[in-house]
Structure formats: C-alpha cells, structure tokens
Design a protein around this motif. Structure first.
Motif, short mmCIF file in Angstrom:
data_model
loop_
_atom_site.label_atom_id
_atom_site.label_comp_id
_atom_site.label_asym_id
_atom_site.label_seq_id
_atom_site.Cartn_x
_atom_site.Cartn_y
_atom_site.Cartn_z
N UNK A 58 -1.39 -13.87 -32.99
CA UNK A 58 -2.77 -13.67 -33.38
C UNK A 58 -3.57 -14.98 -33.31
N UNK A 59 -2.94 -16.06 -33.80
CA UNK A 59 -3.65 -17.34 -33.77
C UNK A 59 -3.87 -17.82 -32.34
N UNK A 60 -2.90 -17.52 -31.47
CA UNK A 60 -3.06 -17.93 -30.07
C UNK A 60 -4.23 -17.21 -29.42
N UNK A 61 -4.39 -15.93 -29.73
CA UNK A 61 -5.52 -15.17 -29.18
C UNK A 61 -6.84 -15.70 -29.73
N UNK A 62 -6.85 -16.08 -30.99
CA UNK A 62 -8.06 -16.65 -31.58
C UNK A 62 -8.39 -17.98 -30.90
N UNK A 63 -7.35 -18.78 -30.63
CA UNK A 63 -7.56 -20.05 -29.93
C UNK A 63 -8.13 -19.81 -28.53
N UNK A 64 -7.56 -18.87 -27.79
CA UNK A 64 -8.04 -18.59 -26.43
C UNK A 64 -9.46 -18.03 -26.44
N UNK A 65 -9.77 -17.17 -27.38
CA UNK A 65 -11.12 -16.63 -27.49
C UNK A 65 -12.11 -17.76 -27.81
N UNK A 66 -11.74 -18.61 -28.73
CA UNK A 66 -12.58 -19.75 -29.08
C UNK A 66 -12.79 -20.68 -27.91
N UNK A 67 -11.73 -20.90 -27.13
CA UNK A 67 -11.85 -21.75 -25.96
C UNK A 67 -12.83 -21.15 -24.95
N UNK A 68 -12.75 -19.85 -24.74
CA UNK A 68 -13.68 -19.18 -23.82
C UNK A 68 -15.12 -19.27 -24.30
N UNK A 69 -15.32 -19.06 -25.59
CA UNK A 69 -16.67 -19.16 -26.15
C UNK A 69 -17.21 -20.58 -26.03
N UNK A 70 -16.36 -21.57 -26.32
CA UNK A 70 -16.80 -22.96 -26.25
C UNK A 70 -17.16 -23.35 -24.83
N UNK A 71 -16.40 -22.87 -23.87
CA UNK A 71 -16.70 -23.17 -22.47
C UNK A 71 -18.01 -22.52 -22.06
N UNK A 72 -18.20 -21.26 -22.44
CA UNK A 72 -19.44 -20.56 -22.08
C UNK A 72 -20.66 -21.24 -22.71
N UNK A 73 -20.56 -21.64 -23.96
CA UNK A 73 -21.67 -22.32 -24.61
C UNK A 73 -21.91 -23.70 -24.04
N UNK A 74 -20.84 -24.42 -23.74
CA UNK A 74 -20.99 -25.74 -23.14
C UNK A 74 -21.63 -25.69 -21.77
N UNK A 75 -21.27 -24.70 -20.99
CA UNK A 75 -21.88 -24.52 -19.67
C UNK A 75 -23.37 -24.23 -19.82
N UNK A 76 -23.73 -23.48 -20.84
CA UNK A 76 -25.15 -23.20 -21.08
C UNK A 76 -25.91 -24.47 -21.43
N UNK A 77 -25.32 -25.32 -22.27
CA UNK A 77 -25.96 -26.59 -22.60
C UNK A 77 -26.16 -27.43 -21.33
N UNK A 78 -25.14 -27.50 -20.50
CA UNK A 78 -25.23 -28.29 -19.28
C UNK A 78 -26.26 -27.69 -18.33
N UNK A 79 -26.27 -26.37 -18.24
CA UNK A 79 -27.23 -25.70 -17.36
C UNK A 79 -28.67 -25.99 -17.79
N UNK A 80 -28.89 -26.01 -19.09
CA UNK A 80 -30.25 -26.26 -19.58
C UNK A 80 -30.66 -27.73 -19.49
N UNK A 81 -29.71 -28.63 -19.15
CA UNK A 81 -30.08 -30.02 -18.90
C UNK A 81 -31.08 -30.13 -17.75
#
Length: 62
Positions: free
Chosen positions: A1-24
């Motif tokens: 369960x914790x591994x799935x939470x980690x992977x989901x968090x990693x996906x969310x963080x990447x998607x949000x980070x890409x948005x920040x970079x895109x808006x640069x």
C-alpha cells in the motif's frame, strides 16, 4: 500500500512540476515573477506538485 502511495505521489509531483516548468514560458512573454507566482497559485494542476510530495512523504514514512 505504501509503495502505491509513493508511486502515485511521484506521478502527481512530476505532473505538477512539469506544469510549473511549462508556465515558465509566461516569464519570457513579459510576465513578472510576482504575476507568475500569483498565476500558478490559482492553477489546480500546480497543486499536484505539493500533493504529490505529501503522498511521497507518507508513502516513505514508517
């Protein structure tokens, strides 16, 4: 369960980070840093970065 939470968090963080970079690109279009911060604070996809880091933290916490 914790591994799935980690992977989901990693996906969310990447998607949000890409948005920040895109808006640069708005800085090159003449937007100031204050306007950029205000704009990204109102974008829901940028919240994914912080939500993702929370998921990663709780996924790694024992």
């Amino acid at each position: 369960m914790r591994f799935m939470m980690f992977l989901t968090g990693f996906g969310f963080a990447v998607a949000g980070g890409v948005s920040f970079i895109m808006y640069f690109n708005l800085l090159a279009a003449g937007m100031t840093w204050a306007e950029y911060a205000s704009f990204t604070a109102r974008r829901p996809e940028c919240y994914l970065f912080f939500i993702g880091w929370m998921f990663i933290f709780f996924g790694l916490k024992e």
